[in-house]
Write a protein that holds these residues in place. Structure first.
Motif, PDB file in Angstrom:
ATOM      1  N   ASP A  71       0.980  -1.525  -0.017  1.00  0.00           N
ATOM      2  CA  ASP A  71      -0.035  -0.023  -0.318  1.00  0.00           C
ATOM      3  C   ASP A  71       0.559   0.864  -0.038  1.00  0.00           C
ATOM      4  N   ALA A  72       0.537   2.219   0.426  1.00  0.00           N
ATOM      5  CA  ALA A  72       1.713   3.691   0.327  1.00  0.00           C
ATOM      6  C   ALA A  72       2.081   3.778   1.241  1.00  0.00           C
ATOM      7  N   ARG A  73       1.578   2.734   2.484  1.00  0.00           N
ATOM      8  CA  ARG A  73       2.722   3.079   3.055  1.00  0.00           C
ATOM      9  C   ARG A  73       3.462   2.073   3.256  1.00  0.00           C
ATOM     10  N   GLY A  74       3.501   1.206   3.065  1.00  0.00           N
ATOM     11  CA  GLY A  74       5.170   0.416   2.350  1.00  0.00           C
ATOM     12  C   GLY A  74       6.106   1.319   1.430  1.00  0.00           C
ATOM     13  N   LEU A  75       5.330   1.868   0.569  1.00  0.00           N
ATOM     14  CA  LEU A  75       5.450   2.499  -0.676  1.00  0.00           C
ATOM     15  C   LEU A  75       6.836   3.971  -0.033  1.00  0.00           C
ATOM     16  N   LEU A  76       6.331   4.575   0.591  1.00  0.00           N
ATOM     17  CA  LEU A  76       6.747   5.831   1.735  1.00  0.00           C
ATOM     18  C   LEU A  76       7.427   5.112   2.757  1.00  0.00           C
ATOM     19  N   THR A  77       7.576   3.972   2.427  1.00  0.00           N
ATOM     20  CA  THR A  77       8.558   3.104   4.034  1.00  0.00           C
ATOM     21  C   THR A  77       9.932   3.489   3.205  1.00  0.00           C
ATOM     22  N   ALA A  78       9.570   2.726   1.696  1.00  0.00           N
ATOM     23  CA  ALA A  78      10.882   2.220   1.041  1.00  0.00           C
ATOM     24  C   ALA A  78      11.182   3.640   1.287  1.00  0.00           C
ATOM     25  N   VAL A  79      10.832   4.856   0.843  1.00  0.00           N
ATOM     26  CA  VAL A  79      11.152   6.123   0.224  1.00  0.00           C
ATOM     27  C   VAL A  79      12.080   6.939   1.596  1.00  0.00           C
ATOM     28  N   ALA A  80      11.373   6.411   2.938  1.00  0.00           N
ATOM     29  CA  ALA A  80      11.843   6.932   4.143  1.00  0.00           C
ATOM     30  C   ALA A  80      13.360   5.819   4.568  1.00  0.00           C
ATOM     31  N   THR A  81      13.528   5.077   3.943  1.00  0.00           N
ATOM     32  CA  THR A  81      14.531   3.922   4.685  1.00  0.00           C
ATOM     33  C   THR A  81      16.152   4.414   3.083  1.00  0.00           C
ATOM     34  N   GLY A  82      15.602   4.424   1.796  1.00  0.00           N
ATOM     35  CA  GLY A  82      16.566   5.696   1.132  1.00  0.00           C
ATOM     36  C   GLY A  82      16.897   7.064   2.065  1.00  0.00           C
ATOM     37  N   ALA A  83      16.726   8.154   2.270  1.00  0.00           N
ATOM     38  CA  ALA A  83      16.501   8.596   2.867  1.00  0.00           C
ATOM     39  C   ALA A  83      17.258   8.696   4.498  1.00  0.00           C
ATOM     40  N   PHE A  84      16.980   7.621   5.059  1.00  0.00           N
ATOM     41  CA  PHE A  84      17.550   7.592   6.083  1.00  0.00           C
ATOM     42  C   PHE A  84      19.250   7.407   5.428  1.00  0.00           C
ATOM     43  N   ARG A  85      18.970   6.115   4.584  1.00  0.00           N
ATOM     44  CA  ARG A  85      20.536   5.572   4.358  1.00  0.00           C
ATOM     45  C   ARG A  85      21.219   6.702   3.944  1.00  0.00           C
ATOM     46  N   ALA A  86      20.396   8.099   2.817  1.00  0.00           N
ATOM     47  CA  ALA A  86      21.878   8.895   2.464  1.00  0.00           C
ATOM     48  C   ALA A  86      22.211  10.139   3.891  1.00  0.00           C
ATOM     49  N   PHE A  87      20.952  10.177   4.949  1.00  0.00           N
ATOM     50  CA  PHE A  87      20.838  10.735   5.888  1.00  0.00           C
ATOM     51  C   PHE A  87      22.592  10.364   6.377  1.00  0.00           C
ATOM     52  N   GLY A  88      22.695   9.341   6.861  1.00  0.00           N
ATOM     53  CA  GLY A  88      23.414   8.504   7.560  1.00  0.00           C
ATOM     54  C   GLY A  88      24.741   8.522   6.475  1.00  0.00           C
ATOM     55  N   ASP A  89      24.784   8.454   5.210  1.00  0.00           N
ATOM     56  CA  ASP A  89      26.205   8.933   4.470  1.00  0.00           C
ATOM     57  C   ASP A  89      26.484  10.358   5.298  1.00  0.00           C
ATOM     58  N   ALA A  90      25.788  11.332   5.316  1.00  0.00           N
ATOM     59  CA  ALA A  90      26.077  12.930   5.355  1.00  0.00           C
ATOM     60  C   ALA A  90      26.848  12.832   6.967  1.00  0.00           C
ATOM     61  N   LEU A  91      26.558  12.305   7.996  1.00  0.00           N
ATOM     62  CA  LEU A  91      26.641  12.345   8.882  1.00  0.00           C
ATOM     63  C   LEU A  91      27.937  11.985   8.958  1.00  0.00           C
ATOM     64  N   GLU A  92      28.229  10.483   8.257  1.00  0.00           N
ATOM     65  CA  GLU A  92      29.143   9.907   8.391  1.00  0.00           C
ATOM     66  C   GLU A  92      30.220  10.250   7.453  1.00  0.00           C
ATOM     67  N   ALA A  93      30.351  11.736   6.587  1.00  0.00           N
ATOM     68  CA  ALA A  93      30.867  12.032   5.234  1.00  0.00           C
ATOM     69  C   ALA A  93      31.224  13.350   6.141  1.00  0.00           C
ATOM     70  N   ALA A  94      30.830  13.663   7.106  1.00  0.00           N
ATOM     71  CA  ALA A  94      30.793  14.798   7.941  1.00  0.00           C
ATOM     72  C   ALA A  94      31.410  14.654   8.991  1.00  0.00           C
ATOM     73  N   ASP A  95      31.501  13.005   9.579  1.00  0.00           N
ATOM     74  CA  ASP A  95      32.435  12.715  11.292  1.00  0.00           C
ATOM     75  C   ASP A  95      33.982  12.489  10.321  1.00  0.00           C
ATOM     76  N   ARG A  96      33.495  11.760   9.635  1.00  0.00           N
ATOM     77  CA  ARG A  96      35.317  11.717   8.866  1.00  0.00           C
ATOM     78  C   ARG A  96      36.284  12.780   8.140  1.00  0.00           C
ATOM     79  N   GLU A  97      35.735  13.730   7.599  1.00  0.00           N
ATOM     80  CA  GLU A  97      36.426  15.140   7.662  1.00  0.00           C
ATOM     81  C   GLU A  97      36.490  15.985   8.885  1.00  0.00           C
ATOM     82  N   ALA A  98      35.951  15.858   9.994  1.00  0.00           N
ATOM     83  CA  ALA A  98      35.988  16.708  11.571  1.00  0.00           C
ATOM     84  C   ALA A  98      37.565  15.520  11.849  1.00  0.00           C
ATOM     85  N   GLY A  99      37.770  14.492  11.494  1.00  0.00           N
ATOM     86  CA  GLY A  99      38.966  14.523  12.497  1.00  0.00           C
ATOM     87  C   GLY A  99      39.022  13.863  13.838  1.00  0.00           C
ATOM     88  N   ARG A 100      39.651  13.645  14.651  1.00  0.00           N
ATOM     89  CA  ARG A 100      39.625  12.870  15.549  1.00  0.00           C
ATOM     90  C   ARG A 100      38.902  14.043  17.854  1.00  0.00           C
TER      91      ARG A 100
END
Length: 206
Positions: free
Chosen positions: A61-90
């Motif tokens: 249903d629509a909920r299933g499709l929106l869940t898939a969209v949200a999952t992809g968004a969370f992965r991209a969100f995590g990638d953004a946090l990870e990239a920023a953390d990596r660039e910040a160093g220790r």
């Protein structure tokens, strides 16, 4: 001629399993234009060029499709946090600040998808892929916040309070920025993020 080619591509894509990805992309377009509350499964199917019943082959249903969209968004969100953390160093403060900035910038650049991430009524929070993507994003922030406290002799093992405090601060700031609290100019939210967010995070006293 182009319409005929599009029709052929859609039908071919459906048979080769690409319909799922096409529906997700179309759903992202719909919520970007209309907001999360304006999402329509029928409109999404129309944009892909399939019948309203076709999404049921991949999403219940629509909920299933929106869940898939949200999952992809969370992965991209995590990638953004990870990239920023990596660039910040220790450096402990730099890591938290960098992730905070990345958090707000992601929200401002992906307003509809960011909004969807937290709309539990519209998505299936028990979906394992969604849970894994969300847990990963939080773990990246948690590692920076609680890891940042270790050098000053604090034992925060098992205590999520510092990370929840950081998350609450940054998420609240992002929400204010998205709602136009910092001004109506095109760059007002970005300028406020640059000028104010580091000072807000300083109140975590890490």
């Amino acid at each position: 001629m182009s319409n005929d080619l599009n029709s052929v591509n859609i039908k071919s894509g459906y048979h080769h399993g690409a319909l799922r990805e096409a529906l997700i992309a179309a759903a992202e377009e719909v919520i970007a234009e209309r907001g999360v509350d304006g999402f329509s499964l029928r409109e999404t199917a129309r944009r892909v060029g399939v019948s309203p019943a076709a999404p049921g082959h991949h999403f219940r249903d629509a909920r299933g499709l929106l869940t898939a969209v949200a999952t992809g968004a969370f992965r991209a969100f995590g990638d953004a946090l990870e990239a920023a953390d990596r660039e910040a160093g220790r450096d402990r403060v730099a890591r938290v600040r960098a992730q905070g900035m990345a958090y707000v910038r992601f929200a401002l650049a992906n307003r509809a998808k960011f909004d969807l991430l937290w709309r539990k009524v519209l998505i299936d929070g028990t979906d394992p892929d969604y849970q894994a993507a969300g847990d990963r994003a939080f773990a990246i922030l948690d590692d920076a916040v609680r890891g940042a406290l270790a050098p000053i002799g604090q034992n925060w093992e098992g205590d999520l309070a510092p990370s929840m405090a950081a998350w609450s601060m940054v998420h609240g700031f992002a929400r204010l920025a998205m709602d136009g609290v910092f001004g109506g100019e095109d760059d007002a939210a970005e300028r406020a993020t640059e000028a104010l967010l580091p000072r807000v995070l300083d109140h975590l006293r890490i």
